[in-house]
Design an enzyme around this catalytic site. Sequence first.
Site, PDB file in Angstrom:
ATOM      1  N   SER A 124       0.613  -1.208   0.116  1.00 24.69           N
ATOM      2  CA  SER A 124       0.100   0.005   0.097  1.00 24.69           C
ATOM      3  C   SER A 124       1.029   1.244   0.065  1.00 24.69           C
ATOM      4  O   SER A 124       1.432   1.535  -1.048  1.00 24.69           O
ATOM      5  CB  SER A 124      -0.903  -0.241   1.149  1.00 24.69           C
ATOM      6  OG  SER A 124      -1.649   1.007   0.972  1.00 24.69           O
ATOM      7  N   HIS A 125       1.023   1.927   0.872  1.00 25.39           N
ATOM      8  CA  HIS A 125       1.376   3.329   1.176  1.00 25.39           C
ATOM      9  C   HIS A 125       2.940   3.185   1.605  1.00 25.39           C
ATOM     10  O   HIS A 125       3.709   4.213   1.773  1.00 25.39           O
ATOM     11  CB  HIS A 125       0.517   4.426   2.127  1.00 25.39           C
ATOM     12  CG  HIS A 125       0.211   3.630   3.373  1.00 25.39           C
ATOM     13  ND1 HIS A 125      -0.789   2.846   3.311  1.00 25.39           N
ATOM     14  CD2 HIS A 125       0.799   3.843   4.549  1.00 25.39           C
ATOM     15  CE1 HIS A 125      -0.978   2.212   4.452  1.00 25.39           C
ATOM     16  NE2 HIS A 125      -0.104   2.917   5.402  1.00 25.39           N
ATOM     17  N   LYS A 180     -11.774  -0.117  -0.868  1.00 23.92           N
ATOM     18  CA  LYS A 180     -11.675   1.372  -0.973  1.00 23.92           C
ATOM     19  C   LYS A 180     -11.063   1.752  -2.408  1.00 23.92           C
ATOM     20  O   LYS A 180     -10.548   1.213  -2.960  1.00 23.92           O
ATOM     21  CB  LYS A 180     -11.179   2.192   0.119  1.00 23.92           C
ATOM     22  CG  LYS A 180      -9.543   1.704   0.031  1.00 23.92           C
ATOM     23  CD  LYS A 180      -9.224   2.609   1.427  1.00 23.92           C
ATOM     24  CE  LYS A 180      -7.605   1.827   1.779  1.00 23.92           C
ATOM     25  NZ  LYS A 180      -7.564   1.402   3.111  1.00 23.92           N
ATOM     26  N   ASP A 190      -1.115   1.572  -4.128  1.00 32.02           N
ATOM     27  CA  ASP A 190      -2.033   0.749  -4.729  1.00 32.02           C
ATOM     28  C   ASP A 190      -3.255   1.175  -5.073  1.00 32.02           C
ATOM     29  O   ASP A 190      -4.119   0.416  -5.572  1.00 32.02           O
ATOM     30  CB  ASP A 190      -2.124  -0.728  -3.991  1.00 32.02           C
ATOM     31  CG  ASP A 190      -2.788  -0.240  -2.566  1.00 32.02           C
ATOM     32  OD1 ASP A 190      -2.663   0.980  -2.090  1.00 32.02           O
ATOM     33  OD2 ASP A 190      -3.527  -1.081  -2.049  1.00 32.02           O
TER      34      ASP A 190
HETATM   35  C1  G1P Z   1      -4.041   1.600   8.228  1.00 31.74           C
HETATM   36  C2  G1P Z   1      -5.231   2.575   8.318  1.00 31.74           C
HETATM   37  C3  G1P Z   1      -6.542   1.667   7.877  1.00 31.74           C
HETATM   38  C4  G1P Z   1      -6.479   1.319   6.668  1.00 31.74           C
HETATM   39  C5  G1P Z   1      -5.227   0.275   6.577  1.00 31.74           C
HETATM   40  C6  G1P Z   1      -4.930  -0.091   5.031  1.00 31.74           C
HETATM   41  O1  G1P Z   1      -4.200   0.689   8.940  1.00 31.74           O
HETATM   42  O2  G1P Z   1      -5.422   3.028   9.774  1.00 31.74           O
HETATM   43  O3  G1P Z   1      -7.702   2.579   7.943  1.00 31.74           O
HETATM   44  O4  G1P Z   1      -7.442   0.228   6.314  1.00 31.74           O
HETATM   45  O5  G1P Z   1      -4.042   1.172   6.931  1.00 31.74           O
HETATM   46  O6  G1P Z   1      -4.969   1.057   4.167  1.00 31.74           O
HETATM   47  P1  G1P Z   1      -3.329   0.581  10.517  1.00 31.74           P
HETATM   48  O7  G1P Z   1      -1.944   0.843  10.022  1.00 31.74           O
HETATM   49  O8  G1P Z   1      -3.837   1.755  11.110  1.00 31.74           O
HETATM   50  O9  G1P Z   1      -3.825  -0.891  11.260  1.00 31.74           O
HETATM   51 ZN    ZN Z   2      -3.459   1.376  -0.090  1.00 27.87          ZN
END
Ligand code: G1P
Ligand code: ZN
Length: 549
Positions: A118-119, A382, A285
């Site tokens: 992801s990020h 999402k 992603d």
């Molecule tokens: C984080 C975000 C959550 C999101 C997830 C995936 O998770 O807080 O809302 O669904 O990334 O993108 P966390 O690191 O807080 O468990």
């Molecule tokens: Zn993501």
Amino acid sequence: MNTDTLNVSTVESKPFDDQRPGTSGLRKSVKEFQQPHYLENFIQSIFDCLATCVGKTLVLGGDGRYYNRQAIQIILRMAAANGFQRVMVGCGGILSTPATSCVIRKYQADCGIILSASHNPGGPKGDFGVKFNIENGGPAPEKVTEAIFKRSKEITQYKILQSADLDIDKIGTQPLGNLTVEVIDSVADHQQLLESVFDFDQIQALLTSGKFRMCFDALHAVTGPYAHAIYENRLGAPSGTVRSGIPLEDFGGGHPDPNLVYAHELVEIMFAKNAPDFGAASDGDGDRNMILGNNFFVTPSDSLAIMTANHRLIPRYKDGIHGVARSMPTSKAADRVAEKLKVSCFETPTGWKFFGNLLDARLASLCGEESFGTGADHIREKDGSWSVLYWLNILAARKESVEQIVREHWLTFGRNYYSRHDYEEVESERAHAVVDGLRAQLSGLKGRKFGQDEIEFGDDFSYTDPVDSSISDKQGVRINFTDGSRIVLRLSGTGTHGATIRLYLERFEPDRLRQNRQTQEALADLIDIADELGQIRKLTGRDKPTVIT
Ligand code: G1P
Ligand code: ZN
């Protein structure tokens, strides 16, 4: 071809003990994933948890980060060895998370694997990840991820076909043993679905009017191809509207997280003199989004509330929505809209997987998380592109600026000042000490006063899924105040180094004259109370958060 004649190897392996999927799949550093058998063990654990792989269809893609291509080749060979009938793979190994969800649903595939952290940053020193989605197109629920984890601790071997790499850059069908590998266009199916949701003609008229400027930053991650195809080629925005639009294996060295800190180039453009009218960014992603106006930031919680309030402007929702759902730490702005619209509002634990049942059962149509995630019932993830188009559709229909729309929303529904403070990479014991310390105080919090603020209740959030009655407990400490303000604290389930404390702060302000304060200033009292109760600074040894969003 008979399976006996295939060159299938059964490779002996030993279990790894750290393959428990977190909030969103298994995330580890690239180095950990590159250990011999590490990826293979996890993939075999997934396959072993399916009733059978024989005759099944798998959708496969990733966000293009370092190790994406190698992992895809390994998974294709394992899918062939395990008896899959068909794998649909994104061209070049590229499929955003929402596009994968879309393809699973459209072609009635049995499951999907998304290669992404992801990020989190990418590159050889960055992170890699594997997410597993089920046949509804959504992330596997906890009972499935727990079964995969259990299997990963028992596994002693995996199956893989011995063969040369496949060409995944050419659209079309090729055999791999008994498996049919279909390389598909990464964008087309998702774009087609989005065209059925929104009023593309109206958006096109706005983007080509010469009076409206947009800037989209793909942060060198997966949404570049989607953004070029949809905003520029299809909707007519001038070329150059999309920045950093070519996916790079290391995301250009950046952190592909669309927030005010990491998407700073876009933020500079949008907060300059003569800024564009609309700015947006997505993450690695493609499931997250950040929405900006000219010199204006829209909090994700407000974005969900505004989308809900304006749903009738969107063709797919012109006749109404079933309900709205938000993750527990997300502000209650959407609740106020739902109340007025007389539709249900659900509060779920953090993570998109909790929305799947609500969407499948048509209890909710729109969903959102404070972590820059909004989406809906068109897929089961999402969706960054959907979110950007939703805003463009609202802007095109209302012919007002982003700021006007948000301010008008606050006047109507009140403003929920909201912020998240992250303390990243804290030593695990220290982070747990903060959570444990708060948990120990919960029963005695009711009625405690801090100046004007009185605690209504404190608890550790537990969720009972209204559809399958499954229970998820210990989902975060909630401290609610009598005026609707909240302090929430939980540990991240997506980090790969130490522990990350997430502190969420929210204060509701119905008074129109007090809706123009700076967010951190409006939340200052709550920030102090959170530190007093949680002893965050003392226990972590940090004097301030790493990231404030
Ligand atoms: C984080 C975000 C959550 C999101 C997830 C995936 O998770 O807080 O809302 O669904 O990334 O993108 P966390 O690191 O807080 O468990
Ligand atoms: Zn993501």
